[in-house]
Design a protein around this motif. Structure first.
Motif, PDB file in Angstrom:
ATOM      1  N   TRP A 169       5.171   6.225   3.599  1.00  0.00           N
ATOM      2  CA  TRP A 169       4.506   5.539   4.710  1.00  0.00           C
ATOM      3  C   TRP A 169       5.556   4.925   5.605  1.00  0.00           C
ATOM      4  O   TRP A 169       6.568   4.423   5.128  1.00  0.00           O
ATOM      5  N   PHE A 317      -7.149  -2.015   1.183  1.00  0.00           N
ATOM      6  CA  PHE A 317      -6.542  -3.150   1.881  1.00  0.00           C
ATOM      7  C   PHE A 317      -5.029  -3.058   1.783  1.00  0.00           C
ATOM      8  O   PHE A 317      -4.494  -2.359   0.916  1.00  0.00           O
ATOM      9  N   GLY A 318      -4.378  -3.786   2.688  1.00  0.00           N
ATOM     10  CA  GLY A 318      -2.925  -3.925   2.625  1.00  0.00           C
ATOM     11  C   GLY A 318      -2.194  -2.686   3.093  1.00  0.00           C
ATOM     12  O   GLY A 318      -2.780  -1.638   3.335  1.00  0.00           O
ATOM     13  N   GLN A 319      -0.886  -2.842   3.201  1.00  0.00           N
ATOM     14  CA  GLN A 319      -0.074  -1.774   3.751  1.00  0.00           C
ATOM     15  C   GLN A 319      -0.019  -0.548   2.833  1.00  0.00           C
ATOM     16  O   GLN A 319       0.129   0.564   3.299  1.00  0.00           O
ATOM     17  N   ARG A 321      -2.422   0.619   1.293  1.00  0.00           N
ATOM     18  CA  ARG A 321      -3.771   1.179   1.318  1.00  0.00           C
ATOM     19  C   ARG A 321      -4.353   1.274  -0.095  1.00  0.00           C
ATOM     20  O   ARG A 321      -4.919   2.289  -0.502  1.00  0.00           O
TER      21      ARG A 321
END
Ligand code: FAD
Lengths: 505, 140
Positions: A169, A317-319, A321
């Motif tokens: 990512w 949620f969050g970076q 995922r």
């Protein structure tokens, strides 16, 4: 490989399907089998070990296995010292990693870890359908699930995704596509005499910087907030000691620069200058700083490859995922879908003092998988739960033994707890290992939960939770320097804490 | 899901962060972690140690003392600061009302964070003063 020619689990209907053959998928499959739950395991890989077939890039783990420990090798207490072996359902296959390491480091090399996971599979006879990629998911009218795969269609009432958090990512800043991801790092010699710009101050960035110290001309490591070091956070949060060398190089002025700055954009350089220019803005004072670089590497993390699960209603949620999960690693929004392995970090637990669980690493995730298998067996397959009786005069010693020797409490602090319930009709029962968040929030009969915790100051101390008439209270016990709680003082502390409970049951 | 640039954009819209520059907002977005709670889940637990400072990104939370709702918080509001500043366990439960998405900062990081961002500290103080005033108003 025998596994390939055999190809078990052809498309069809199964009670439960596990996806993934990394440590998470293998551990949950082993534990499900221990509970007698019929299931299929599918993996896109051609062989077991998941992410460890490729990474860590510099070929050495950051989780240790100590060949010599204060307790006997191959016992349950030994698991505290061996972070990397999966946990078998029978004793003879314990601690597989120890026999496979060459003694040069207590951090296994990547090939040793891969060999350990392969050995676990062959010794315990786990079966996986390799080369089978899950490509899509559908909910059927009867509530069951359909999985589309490269081999055909599967159906199951319960799904366990152990697909890892290893899909590269990168953030969306302009020009970020010019950076290579950690996943695309080239052989290290190719960085000889070059100016390297690394984006990201997590372990992956510092791992690359450490490995490149003997090769790079200059290394800049940048991200908006300061680097955290695990020796300062007193937890696995932050850069592990193994990778701190670039930090020392930086503070001693060696040629590594560590900056707190946001990356504004990456541009191609001039024809005759450096290939890349990285434009940054310092967090402190917004001053623009521009760096020439021969290579820009985004060590910006990984996400979970959830495919179409969000369309099915799985909240993330969050970076990274991560799927939002219940304390028993079930999707918080789609019942029947569970998660094992490093993706289980999405069940954050109490995160007391900001310290996360170790679910992101093998030593934590392996216990989650075993607790999950038991939960699935009892709640979705109506298997009888084993809850042995504990004599009243044995309770204090039982709890102190677990606090000193129980590997689940050691590796999953303030996350997994040993629970004894005190139902007046059943007497005192050992409920085994239970997620602490479940114990604290779900209610239930009078019960005792024991955990080990840290508060970021460095001490590791026991905490006993009492649930009485539905109300939970918290009782810390003083830390012992050798972390041995089978002492007279801990015994008298614990007896005092438990007195009101044991007097009643 | 959101990356830190998106979180920084969200923060830019909150009064609390009005004085911060974009690089500072990026720093904040990096320092905090995202957390997700389902309806009815407890975020802070009355009497239990080790909680953090929370900022609501989406959804609502109910402040409950001994099970009785005392107030509701919504997007842009923060909670958890009282127990951190006093070094005592929370005196209330905070419970998600519907899906709740927050940013969290561990208690141990709060003092350093506030010292690094004095303008933010001042705005937090203002928000606390407003809460105190309102609480006194209810009482009288
Ligand atoms: C760079 C790096 C270094 C790390 N170092 C360590 C370390 O030293 N020690 C440690 O304990 N942890 C380490 N970790 C964390 C590590 O990822 C986990 O501990 C462990 O590998 C996770 O196991 P897993 O089974 O959850 O996932 P993985 O090992 O990633 O396995 C995922 C599995 O799912 C399969 N899969 C994925 N998508 C599909 C699909 N669509 N269809 C079919 N199959 C699919 C994959 O093929 C694979 O078999 C590291 C992580 C990273 C990113």
């Amino acid at each position: 490989m025998a596994e390939l020619t055999e190809r078990p689990f052809p498309p069809g209907d199964y009670p439960l399907i596990v996806v993934g053959s990394g440590p998470g998928g293998l551990q949950v499959s082993s534990a499900l089998r221990g509970h007698g739950i019929d299931h299929a395991v599918l993996s896109a890989d051609m062989q077991p070990a998941g992410m460890f077939r490729r990474w860590p890039f510099f070929q050495r783990l950051l989780s240790w296995t100590k060949p010599f420990a204060p307790v006997a090798r191959g016992t349950r207490p030994y698991e505290r010292y061996d972070w990397n072996s999966l946990i078998p359902e029978t004793d003879e296959h314990r601690a597989v990693m120890v026999g496979l390491m060459d003694g040069t480091s207590y951090f296994p090399s990547r090939p040793e870890m891969q060999a350990g996971l392969e050995a676990f599979v062959s010794r315990t006879g786990l079966r996986v359908r390799f080369g089978c990629r899950w490509t899509g998911t559908r909910r059927l009218d009867d509530g069951r699930f359909e999985l589309q795969t490269s081999d055909g269609t599967y159906t199951a009432g319960t799904l366990v995704f152990a697909v890892g958090v290893a899909e590269p990512w990168r953030p969306t800043s302009p020009g970020m596509e010019l950076a290579a991801h950690y996943a695309d790092t080239r052989p290290v010699e190719q960085y000889a005499d070059r100016r390297i710009f690394i984006i990201g101050k997590q372990n992956s960035g510092f791992e690359l910087a450490s490995g490149m110290l003997p090769w790079a001309k200059r290394i800049v490591i940048a991200s908006p907030s300061p680097a955290k070091l695990s020796v300062n956070t007193h937890s696995l949060v932050g850069i592990r000691a193994r990778y701190v060398q670039p930090y020392e190089d930086h503070v001693l002025g060696g040629g590594v620069a560590i900056l707190d700055a946001a990356i504004e954009r990456i541009e191609r350089g001039d024809a005759d200058g450096a290939p890349f220019r990285v434009v940054t803005r310092r967090s402190l004072d917004s001053v623009e700083m521009v760096f020439d670089a021969d290579d820009v590497i985004a060590a910006t993390g990984f996400v979970a490859p959830l495919l179409d699960l969000p369309d099915l209603g799985v909240a993330t949620f969050g970076q990274s995922r991560l799927p939002a999960q219940t304390p028993y690693w079930e999707s918080a929004t789609v019942p029947g879908i569970f998660f094992a392995g490093t993706i289980g970090q999405g069940s954050a637990g109490l995160k007391k003092h900001g310290i996360p669980s170790n679910s992101g690493a093998v030593q934590g995730a392996r216990y989650n998988a075993r607790v999950l298998a038991r939960h699935i067996a009892t709640t979705r397959f109506a298997r009888a739960d084993e809850r042995p009786a504990v004599a009243r005069d044995q309770v204090v010693d039982f709890v102190l033994d677990e606090l000193t020797l129980g590997p689940e409490l050691w590796h999953q602090r303030a996350y997994l707890a040993r629970v004894l319930s005190l139902d007046p009709t059943e007497g005192i029962r050992d409920d085994g290992i239970v997620p602490l968040a479940w114990f604290v929030d779900a209610g239930g009969p009078d019960a005792i939960a024991a955990t080990l915790e840290t508060d970021g100051t460095g001490a590791v101390y026991p905490v006993v939770y009492l649930r009485r008439d539905g109300t939970v209270t918290e009782h810390p016990i003083e830390a012992h320097p050798l972390l041995d709680y089978r002492t007279a003082s801990a015994r008298s502390d614990l007896a005092g804490i438990l007195a009101p409970m044991l007097g009643r049951a | 899901m959101a990356d830190s640039a998106e979180i920084a954009d969200e923060l830019a819209g909150f009064a609390l962060f009005a004085d911060l520059t974009t690089p500072q907002l990026m720093g904040v977005a990096h320092a905090f972690e995202e957390a997700w709670f389902k309806d009815g889940e407890r975020v802070l637990r009355q009497g239990m140690t080790g909680s953090g400072l929370y900022l609501i990104l989406d959804g609502q939370a109910s402040i409950r003392v001994d099970g009785e709702e005392r107030a509701k918080l919504s997007r842009g509001e923060f909670f958890g600061e009282v127990s951190i500043l006093l070094g005592e366990p929370p005196v209330a439960d905070v419970v998600a009302l519907g899906t709740l998405r927050c940013l969290v900062l561990a208690s141990s990081a709060v003092e350093g964070f506030l010292n690094d961002h004095p303008t933010l500290m001042y705005r937090m103080l203002q928000a606390s003063a407003r809460r105190l005033r309102n609480a006194n108003r209810w009482r009288s």
